[in-house]
Enzyme design. Structure first.
Site, PDB file in Angstrom:
ATOM      1  N   ARG A 193       0.841  -1.195   0.000  1.00 35.00           N
ATOM      2  CA  ARG A 193       0.000   0.000   0.000  1.00 35.00           C
ATOM      3  C   ARG A 193       0.879   1.249   0.000  1.00 35.00           C
ATOM      4  O   ARG A 193       1.747   1.408   0.854  1.00 35.00           O
ATOM      5  CB  ARG A 193      -0.891   0.015   1.242  1.00 35.00           C
ATOM      6  CG  ARG A 193      -1.890  -1.129   1.301  1.00 35.00           C
ATOM      7  CD  ARG A 193      -3.143  -0.816   0.522  1.00 35.00           C
ATOM      8  NE  ARG A 193      -4.234  -1.713   0.869  1.00 35.00           N
ATOM      9  CZ  ARG A 193      -5.478  -1.543   0.484  1.00 35.00           C
ATOM     10  NH1 ARG A 193      -5.804  -0.495  -0.239  1.00 35.00           N
ATOM     11  NH2 ARG A 193      -6.422  -2.405   0.820  1.00 35.00           N
ATOM     12  N   TYR A 233      -6.584   4.936  -6.825  1.00 37.56           N
ATOM     13  CA  TYR A 233      -7.745   5.831  -6.777  1.00 37.56           C
ATOM     14  C   TYR A 233      -7.494   6.885  -5.708  1.00 37.56           C
ATOM     15  O   TYR A 233      -6.729   6.670  -4.777  1.00 37.56           O
ATOM     16  CB  TYR A 233      -9.051   5.073  -6.512  1.00 37.56           C
ATOM     17  CG  TYR A 233      -9.071   4.184  -5.289  1.00 37.56           C
ATOM     18  CD1 TYR A 233      -9.451   4.674  -4.044  1.00 37.56           C
ATOM     19  CD2 TYR A 233      -8.732   2.832  -5.390  1.00 37.56           C
ATOM     20  CE1 TYR A 233      -9.492   3.850  -2.930  1.00 37.56           C
ATOM     21  CE2 TYR A 233      -8.765   2.001  -4.282  1.00 37.56           C
ATOM     22  CZ  TYR A 233      -9.147   2.513  -3.055  1.00 37.56           C
ATOM     23  OH  TYR A 233      -9.178   1.691  -1.952  1.00 37.56           O
TER      24      TYR A 233
END
Length: 434
Positions: A193, A233
């Site tokens: 991440r 996103y």
């Protein structure tokens, strides 16, 4: 005249599911105490989908999209991993809004957590504010009492105990008598991440292109030979780009340790994606740090409830992230619990209602759990779904999958189940807030 305090309900775990459950139960008229083992003074996490199947409840419950930085999904594109050329953009009819009439949002996980905490504990609003007890480690459960035991030795009883203690749940053992076995996917077993500030991207002419038209834009880049993928996103009012990098790593002996606090060197991670467009790698290099999430899943369990204790969220249906439904399914659990426990009185009544909750939630959550896990482990197959669905009910296409996941009203399903149990059952005017 003071209203009835309803049931005294204990929730173990003050994460997304626990706080959503506290919000739902306070709106149903109950007194709620949450016990959280951490201090919650350094919340971490990346971004998360808030899809239509749960945004339909959070908005009338008071979610202020601007205040909490939620970003409305505007466009989903599939890009070539090595060139960033657009291969396909979903038409309006294939978006969440087009298929369901409701919006999908992107949020920073910390912002969603903060919003739910506010909903659960705010002084104003329906019901009584929930109370959160931090640094309260629960070491034992008695589902039949029901009660919990803290590390201090204190035993706390309630009318209902809900285990929402996440993927490392101890509560599940009190229900089924054993730990739930964790499994590693055969493919795509590692998730990295990255949170990249839009300002950092804008400051470098070589990376500014990534900010262009990025409002609500989700971009997916899959390398088809190895199955590696990058998904991006925006979140936090488009000020941060969330990146999810999926890879398969066979030689890491520590893969079963889920640790959000562990940091990894960004250049080492980017080497694993060296065949991706160098411009994308340049964008990723702007991240201040990166975290690894070992992808570990569990198969569905067949009992959520025992006595006056039940489970919610990852404690009973931990799943891989490939359908972006993990958090949403925990919120669906929360809504269902608020419905079925509204107006509950006697111990016998509570036990019957918790069984109704299990009947309402277990099948749907298990189906989504299996569908999510199929994305990374080919041994998880259609055969696993046959326990829950007939052949003609299985969502094979992307269209069918989105309809199945997004176009669903758990409150309506739970309400109809309660009407079958008690034809006089009614939901309070404040519960849904619609």
């Amino acid at each position: 005249m003071k209203s009835s305090p309803g049931l005294h309900i204990i929730i173990v775990g003050a994460g997304i599911t626990g706080l959503a459950t506290a919000t739902s139960l306070r709106r149903a008229g109950h007194t709620v105490h949450l016990y959280e083992k951490s201090a919650q003074d350094n919340e971490i996490g990346a971004a998360i989908y808030v899809p239509p199947n749960v945004s339909q409840f959070l908005l009338p419950w008071g979610l202020d999209l601007d205040k909490w930085g939620f970003v409305k999904s505007q466009k989903v594109s599939f890009l070539h991993h090595a060139s960033l050329e657009t291969k396909m953009t979903l038409s309006d009819g294939m978006t969440a809004k087009g298929l369901t009439g409701a919006e999908l949002y992107y949020a920073h996980r910390v912002d969603l957590h903060g919003c739910l905490r506010w909903m659960a504990t705010r002084p104003e609003g329906p019901g009584r504010p929930a109370t959160i007890h931090l640094m309260s480690n629960v070491v034992a459960y008695d589902p039949l009492a029901p009660s919990i035991t803290l590390a201090s030795g204190e035993v706390i009883s309630a009318d209902v105990v809900i285990g929402a203690d996440g993927v490392r749940s101890d509560a599940v053992e009190a229900i089924i008598g054993d730990k739930v076995q964790t499994m590693r996917p055969r493919f795509a077993n590692t998730c990295y991440r990255f949170l990249v500030p839009a300002d950092a991207i804008e400051a470098d002419p070589a990376t500014q292109f990534w900010n262009e038209g990025s409002d609500g834009w989700s971009r997916v880049m899959i390398e088809s030979v190895t199955g590696r993928s990058v998904v991006s996103y925006p979140c936090r009012s488009n000020t941060i780009h969330n990146f999810v990098l999926i890879n398969n790593e066979e030689n890491d002996t520590n893969m079963c340790a889920e640790d959000w606090h562990a940091r990894f060197k960004i250049p080492d991670i980017l080497k694993k994606f060296s065949d991706y467009d160098p411009r994308l790698l340049k964008v990723l290099s702007k991240a201040p740090d990166a975290r690894r999430w070992p992808l570990i899943y569990r198969k569905p369990i067949h009992q959520w409830t025992k006595g006056c204790m039940t489970l919610a969220g990852d404690a009973c249906h931990a799943m891989l992230p490939f359908l972006a439904q993990g958090g949403a399914q925990g919120i669906e659990d929360a809504v269902a619990l608020g419905v079925v426990l509204q107006g509950a009185t006697t111990r016998d009544d509570i036990q019957k209602r918790l069984q109704i909750y299990q009947e309402v939630r277990m099948k749907r959550a298990s189906i989504i759990q299996i569908l999510s896990n199929m994305g990374a482990d080919h041994s998880v197959s259609v055969e696993d779904l046959k326990e829950y669905l007939n052949e003609d009910q299985m969502p094979y296409s992307q269209h069918d999958m989105m309809i199945h996941n997004y176009k669903y009203d758990v409150a309506e399903v739970a309400f109809e189940a309660m009407k079958r149990y008690d034809p006089s059952f009614r939901l309070g005017n404040d519960f849904l807030g619609r």
